[in-house]
Design a protein around this motif. Sequence first.
Motif, mmCIF file in Angstrom:
data_model
loop_
_atom_site.group_PDB
_atom_site.id
_atom_site.type_symbol
_atom_site.label_atom_id
_atom_site.label_comp_id
_atom_site.label_asym_id
_atom_site.label_seq_id
_atom_site.Cartn_x
_atom_site.Cartn_y
_atom_site.Cartn_z
ATOM 1 N N SER A 41 6.825 0.019 -3.148
ATOM 2 C CA SER A 41 6.771 1.395 -3.635
ATOM 3 C C SER A 41 6.160 1.433 -5.030
ATOM 4 C CB SER A 41 8.170 2.018 -3.661
ATOM 5 O OG SER A 41 8.878 1.613 -4.812
ATOM 6 N N SER A 42 5.914 2.643 -5.517
ATOM 7 C CA SER A 42 5.371 2.824 -6.866
ATOM 8 C C SER A 42 6.448 2.648 -7.924
ATOM 9 C CB SER A 42 4.769 4.228 -6.988
ATOM 10 O OG SER A 42 5.804 5.207 -6.865
ATOM 11 N N SER A 48 6.347 6.501 -1.273
ATOM 12 C CA SER A 48 5.250 5.551 -1.435
ATOM 13 C C SER A 48 5.713 4.206 -0.896
ATOM 14 C CB SER A 48 4.859 5.416 -2.912
ATOM 15 O OG SER A 48 5.882 4.783 -3.646
ATOM 16 N N GLY A 49 4.782 3.383 -0.467
ATOM 17 C CA GLY A 49 5.121 2.056 0.032
ATOM 18 C C GLY A 49 5.534 2.078 1.496
ATOM 19 N N TYR A 50 6.163 0.973 1.897
ATOM 20 C CA TYR A 50 6.677 0.855 3.264
ATOM 21 C C TYR A 50 8.153 1.198 3.224
ATOM 22 C CZ TYR A 50 2.454 -1.950 3.852
ATOM 23 O OH TYR A 50 1.162 -2.385 3.882
ATOM 24 N N ARG A 51 8.614 1.990 4.191
ATOM 25 C CA ARG A 51 10.040 2.275 4.237
ATOM 26 C C ARG A 51 10.554 2.233 5.666
ATOM 27 N NH1 ARG A 51 7.678 6.967 3.272
ATOM 28 N NH2 ARG A 51 8.585 8.682 4.388
ATOM 29 N N ALA A 52 11.723 1.650 5.777
ATOM 30 C CA ALA A 52 12.449 1.641 7.035
ATOM 31 C C ALA A 52 13.588 2.635 6.872
ATOM 32 C CB ALA A 52 13.002 0.256 7.329
ATOM 33 N N TYR A 68 7.715 3.571 8.082
ATOM 34 C CA TYR A 68 6.656 4.401 7.504
ATOM 35 C C TYR A 68 5.739 3.563 6.624
ATOM 36 C CZ TYR A 68 9.490 8.495 8.701
ATOM 37 O OH TYR A 68 10.218 9.441 9.368
ATOM 38 N N ARG A 69 4.480 3.954 6.587
ATOM 39 C CA ARG A 69 3.503 3.437 5.617
ATOM 40 C C ARG A 69 3.136 4.643 4.773
ATOM 41 N NH1 ARG A 69 -1.727 3.063 4.002
ATOM 42 N NH2 ARG A 69 -2.524 0.973 3.556
ATOM 43 N N ASP A 70 3.569 4.656 3.519
ATOM 44 C CA ASP A 70 3.498 5.852 2.682
ATOM 45 C C ASP A 70 4.170 6.995 3.445
ATOM 46 O OD1 ASP A 70 2.343 4.656 0.432
ATOM 47 O OD2 ASP A 70 0.311 4.967 1.175
ATOM 48 N N THR A 71 3.480 8.080 3.746
ATOM 49 C CA THR A 71 4.116 9.205 4.437
ATOM 50 C C THR A 71 3.866 9.185 5.936
ATOM 51 O OG1 THR A 71 2.196 10.589 3.976
ATOM 52 C CG2 THR A 71 4.030 10.690 2.405
ATOM 53 N N THR A 112 1.869 -4.282 11.905
ATOM 54 C CA THR A 112 0.886 -5.069 11.176
ATOM 55 C C THR A 112 -0.100 -4.103 10.542
ATOM 56 O OG1 THR A 112 1.133 -6.923 12.690
ATOM 57 C CG2 THR A 112 -0.857 -6.881 11.342
ATOM 58 N N ASP A 113 -0.205 -4.176 9.229
ATOM 59 C CA ASP A 113 -1.055 -3.271 8.462
ATOM 60 C C ASP A 113 -2.389 -3.956 8.165
ATOM 61 O OD1 ASP A 113 -2.162 -1.362 6.839
ATOM 62 O OD2 ASP A 113 -0.458 -1.227 5.472
ATOM 63 N N PRO A 114 -3.500 -3.414 8.639
ATOM 64 C CA PRO A 114 -4.792 -4.057 8.382
ATOM 65 C C PRO A 114 -5.195 -4.014 6.908
ATOM 66 C CG PRO A 114 -5.093 -1.969 9.544
ATOM 67 C CD PRO A 114 -3.622 -2.224 9.472
ATOM 68 N N LYS A 115 -4.634 -3.072 6.145
ATOM 69 C CA LYS A 115 -4.945 -2.962 4.712
ATOM 70 C C LYS A 115 -3.624 -2.785 3.959
ATOM 71 C CE LYS A 115 -7.955 -0.652 1.492
ATOM 72 N NZ LYS A 115 -8.853 0.466 1.255
ATOM 73 N N PRO A 116 -2.912 -3.892 3.634
ATOM 74 C CA PRO A 116 -1.578 -3.802 3.033
ATOM 75 C C PRO A 116 -1.560 -3.032 1.712
ATOM 76 C CG PRO A 116 -2.028 -6.030 3.750
ATOM 77 C CD PRO A 116 -3.307 -5.274 3.866
ATOM 78 N N LEU A 117 -0.436 -2.375 1.466
ATOM 79 C CA LEU A 117 -0.233 -1.616 0.242
ATOM 80 C C LEU A 117 -0.006 -2.544 -0.945
ATOM 81 C CD1 LEU A 117 2.093 1.146 1.688
ATOM 82 C CD2 LEU A 117 -0.345 1.313 1.182
ATOM 83 N N THR A 118 -0.229 -2.025 -2.138
ATOM 84 C CA THR A 118 -0.170 -2.867 -3.337
ATOM 85 C C THR A 118 0.983 -2.536 -4.276
ATOM 86 O OG1 THR A 118 -1.694 -1.388 -4.478
ATOM 87 C CG2 THR A 118 -2.655 -3.271 -3.305
#
Length: 178
Positions: A41-42, A48-52, A68-71, A112-118
């Motif tokens: 998350s930020s 923001s970020g990944y959330r379960a 979730y990936r972001d929203t 699996t996220d092809p472009k992972p969050l930072t």
Amino acid sequence: DPTYGKETAYHRLDFYSDHRLAATIIPRISKAGKLLLCLNSSGRDLTSGYRAVIEHVSNPAKSTCTLYRDTKQVATKTLEPLETGTEYTVRLSRVGNTLQVALDGEPVVRYTDPKPLTGLRPAYYAEGNLTPVRKALVTGGNMLDYLFADAPTDWTNEGIWQPTTRWSCAPNWSFLAG
């Protein structure tokens, strides 16, 4: 999107690369509740970020796990209803670009996220019958968190280490230098 209050807990440190957030919950009474675990998350916003998100509703009794990936919702699964008074451990983990949610060690959803969050900050939030969260723990492959209760025994020494006096006129200002 939901708003999250003062019960939100962000970890004070940044976590890079692979890491996991695990939390133990014990549903208290047969009513609705929600547990949210967040990675990358930020540090200011749980959307923001990944959330379960583990949600439990009482009528009819059912539980769901949504990732979730972001929203954006990326995976969901309906679970058996959580039982009152039973201890559950929920884990959200990121290994490379794969995320997984596990309930009591059993995988529930995977993405699996092809472009992972930072983002760098893990967090959690709980409400309703899934509060309070016990034993929340973040671990990472590139993070060592020492609370100075014990000596950090996995440190290694290289080079020459010796006591050094900062000022010869004040020997009480000595330290170990390498």
